[in-house]
Design an enzyme around this catalytic site. Structure first.
Site, PDB file in Angstrom:
ATOM      1  N   SER A   1       0.834  -1.195   0.000  1.00  0.00           N
ATOM      2  CA  SER A   1       0.000   0.000   0.000  1.00  0.00           C
ATOM      3  C   SER A   1       0.879   1.260   0.000  1.00  0.00           C
ATOM      4  O   SER A   1       1.703   1.429  -0.881  1.00  0.00           O
ATOM      5  CB  SER A   1      -0.971  -0.047   1.189  1.00  0.00           C
ATOM      6  OG  SER A   1      -1.976   0.922   1.056  1.00  0.00           O
TER       7      SER A   1
ATOM      8  N   HIS B   1      -6.999  -5.875  -1.625  1.00  0.00           N
ATOM      9  CA  HIS B   1      -5.907  -4.962  -1.259  1.00  0.00           C
ATOM     10  C   HIS B   1      -5.093  -5.456  -0.077  1.00  0.00           C
ATOM     11  O   HIS B   1      -3.870  -5.345  -0.070  1.00  0.00           O
ATOM     12  CB  HIS B   1      -6.480  -3.579  -0.922  1.00  0.00           C
ATOM     13  CG  HIS B   1      -5.417  -2.556  -0.641  1.00  0.00           C
ATOM     14  ND1 HIS B   1      -4.649  -2.003  -1.640  1.00  0.00           N
ATOM     15  CD2 HIS B   1      -4.979  -2.011   0.534  1.00  0.00           C
ATOM     16  CE1 HIS B   1      -3.785  -1.134  -1.102  1.00  0.00           C
ATOM     17  NE2 HIS B   1      -3.972  -1.133   0.213  1.00  0.00           N
TER      18      HIS B   1
ATOM     19  N   ASP C   1      -8.649  -5.557  -6.022  1.00  0.00           N
ATOM     20  CA  ASP C   1      -8.362  -4.505  -5.051  1.00  0.00           C
ATOM     21  C   ASP C   1      -9.368  -3.377  -5.234  1.00  0.00           C
ATOM     22  O   ASP C   1      -9.489  -2.812  -6.320  1.00  0.00           O
ATOM     23  CB  ASP C   1      -6.927  -4.004  -5.282  1.00  0.00           C
ATOM     24  CG  ASP C   1      -6.463  -3.022  -4.225  1.00  0.00           C
ATOM     25  OD1 ASP C   1      -7.291  -2.477  -3.483  1.00  0.00           O
ATOM     26  OD2 ASP C   1      -5.233  -2.786  -4.164  1.00  0.00           O
TER      27      ASP C   1
END
Length: 415
Positions: free
Chosen positions: A235, A359, A325
């Site tokens: 991330s 994600h 995601d």
């Protein structure tokens, strides 16, 4: 008489776990329930229903779950499908040294749906999963302005590939991936870069020198192989990892997991001057679903000025992206970065995308989390993904990370 076995009863969190029941009646239907209490005391639970085979056995690596929190033949299905009793929580692992994940496995000799109080289980077993193996040294780092934790194997006289481990937009210090990687033969610095100790409270102003000092610290350690270090980030941490790959000569291998190819929400500085000025988040474009969850569609606008010049990277890069995601469009960002490298004639990058993966990519052994709370947000965020392909992707990604770093680091031992 029925017997309940968990193999292995004790092990590392990334080790597969199989649950087996013998001594049942042929075709008997049973329920197996799994319970986990995390480091905050939050409870997570799963259950599934099985039918014994002709000799009265249920083995999760061979017996399909007929229903429950998962279906099909998946030995880790009960772990993957653990659900928080308090909604929108994911298991927290803070103490990797003294406090393993401890699971309780309950066998019910009939179907138990859990809609009301469960009956007394016929059999119960406990098993533990550690995020740090015996023989791993854990050292808190507070040297100069560097804040983090270093993990490395103490057995053997050799050195190990050194890796800087970066987590995302929640800030703070997460150690469990670093400790697990160290347990697999790496020297890993879990590096905090904001929201921890005396570090800045946000990532709005990050100094490239901070990360360069961390790389130098790692390379000075006698247990770290020379001449380069690796970086793994997820991330926001993946975004920073690409910046380090592009500007730090000490970085020889970088893994970007569900990251962007631009700098967002802040600026990267070098020698007091803006190196990459980040694109502001478009908060007005976030969506709130009918269920009251936050989706970040349109949150990230592309800007050439904030693009990370990945073509500058002298080391190797591995882009890993979940195609489902819903927090970033990770596959799109990975493709942009990968094509930018190719446009500049660079062939030191590799990209793998995973259908159905969301994600929140964790090391193996964590349950699937589609949406959860994130520090700084008042309502839960949607991460996306589908449970089975997401968790299968996590197992694949974990192997890819280790293979990649073993291939491109530890060069001094190969000379």
């Amino acid at each position: 008489m029925a017997t309940l076995v968990v193999v292995p009863e004790k092990g590392l969190a990334d080790e597969p776990m199989n649950i087996k029941v013998t001594g049942l009646q042929p075709s008997q239907k049973v329920t197996i329930r799994l319970t986990l209490k995390d480091d905050r005391g939050q409870l997570f639970q799963s259950r599934a229903f099985y039918e014994a085979n002709s000799v009265g056995e249920v083995s999760l690596d061979k017996t399909a779950a007929l229903g429950g929190t998962y279906q099909g033949t998946h030995p880790m299905g009960l772990v993957w499908s653990l659900k928080p009793l308090k909604p929108f929580q994911s298991p927290m692992k803070k103490d990797v040294e003294n406090c393993p994940f401890q699971y309780t496995v309950d066998l019910f000799d009939s179907l138990s749906l859990g809609l009301s109080a469960d009956p007394q289980p016929a059999l119960t077993k406990t098993c533990t999963r550690w995020h740090m193996a015996p023989g791993i040294q854990r050292t808190q780092i507070q040297e100069g302005r560097i804040r983090g934790t270093l993990f490395y194997p103490t057995e053997g006289k050799g050195s190990y590939p050194g890796i800087i481990d970066l987590y995302g937009g929640a800030g703070g210090l997460a150690e469990y991936r670093a400790s697990l990687l160290a347990s697999r033969g790496f020297a890993v610095l879990a590096l905090a870069y904001f929201g921890f100790s005396d570090l800045p409270r946000s990532f709005q102003k990050l100094q490239l020198e901070y990360f360069g000092e961390a790389a130098d610290l790692l390379l000075r350690h006698p247990k770290v192989s020379k001449p380069k270090v690796g970086v793994v980030g997820v991330s926001k941490g993946a975004e920073i990892a690409l910046v380090l790959a592009s500007f730090l000569p000490q970085v020889g291998a970088t893994v970007s997991i569900n990251g962007t190819c631009n700098v967002y929400g802040g600026t990267i500085y070098h020698e007091g001057k803006a190196l990459i000025k980040g694109t502001p988040y478009k908060q007005e474009k976030m969506l709130i679903t009918a269920e009251g969850l936050l989706k970040t569609a349109g949150f990230y606008e592309e800007s050439p000025a904030s693009s990370i010049p990945v073509e500058r990277a002298q080391g190797h890069l591995l882009f890993l992206a979940g195609e489902a995601d819903q927090y970033y469009n990770s596959k799109h960002f990975a493709e942009l970065a990968f094509s930018r490298m190719r446009k500049h004639g660079r062939n030191n990058g590799k990209m793998i995308s995973y259908p159905g993966a969301g994600h929140l990519i964790e090391p193996p052994g964590f349950p699937f989390c589609w949406a959860s709370h994130l520090r700084g947000h008042s309502i839960p965020l949607v991460w996306g993904g589908e449970m089975i392909p997401h968790c299968e992707a996590e197992e694949s990604i974990w192997k890819e990370i280790q293979l990649f770093f073993n291939q491109h680091l530890n060069l001094s031992s190969k000379l």
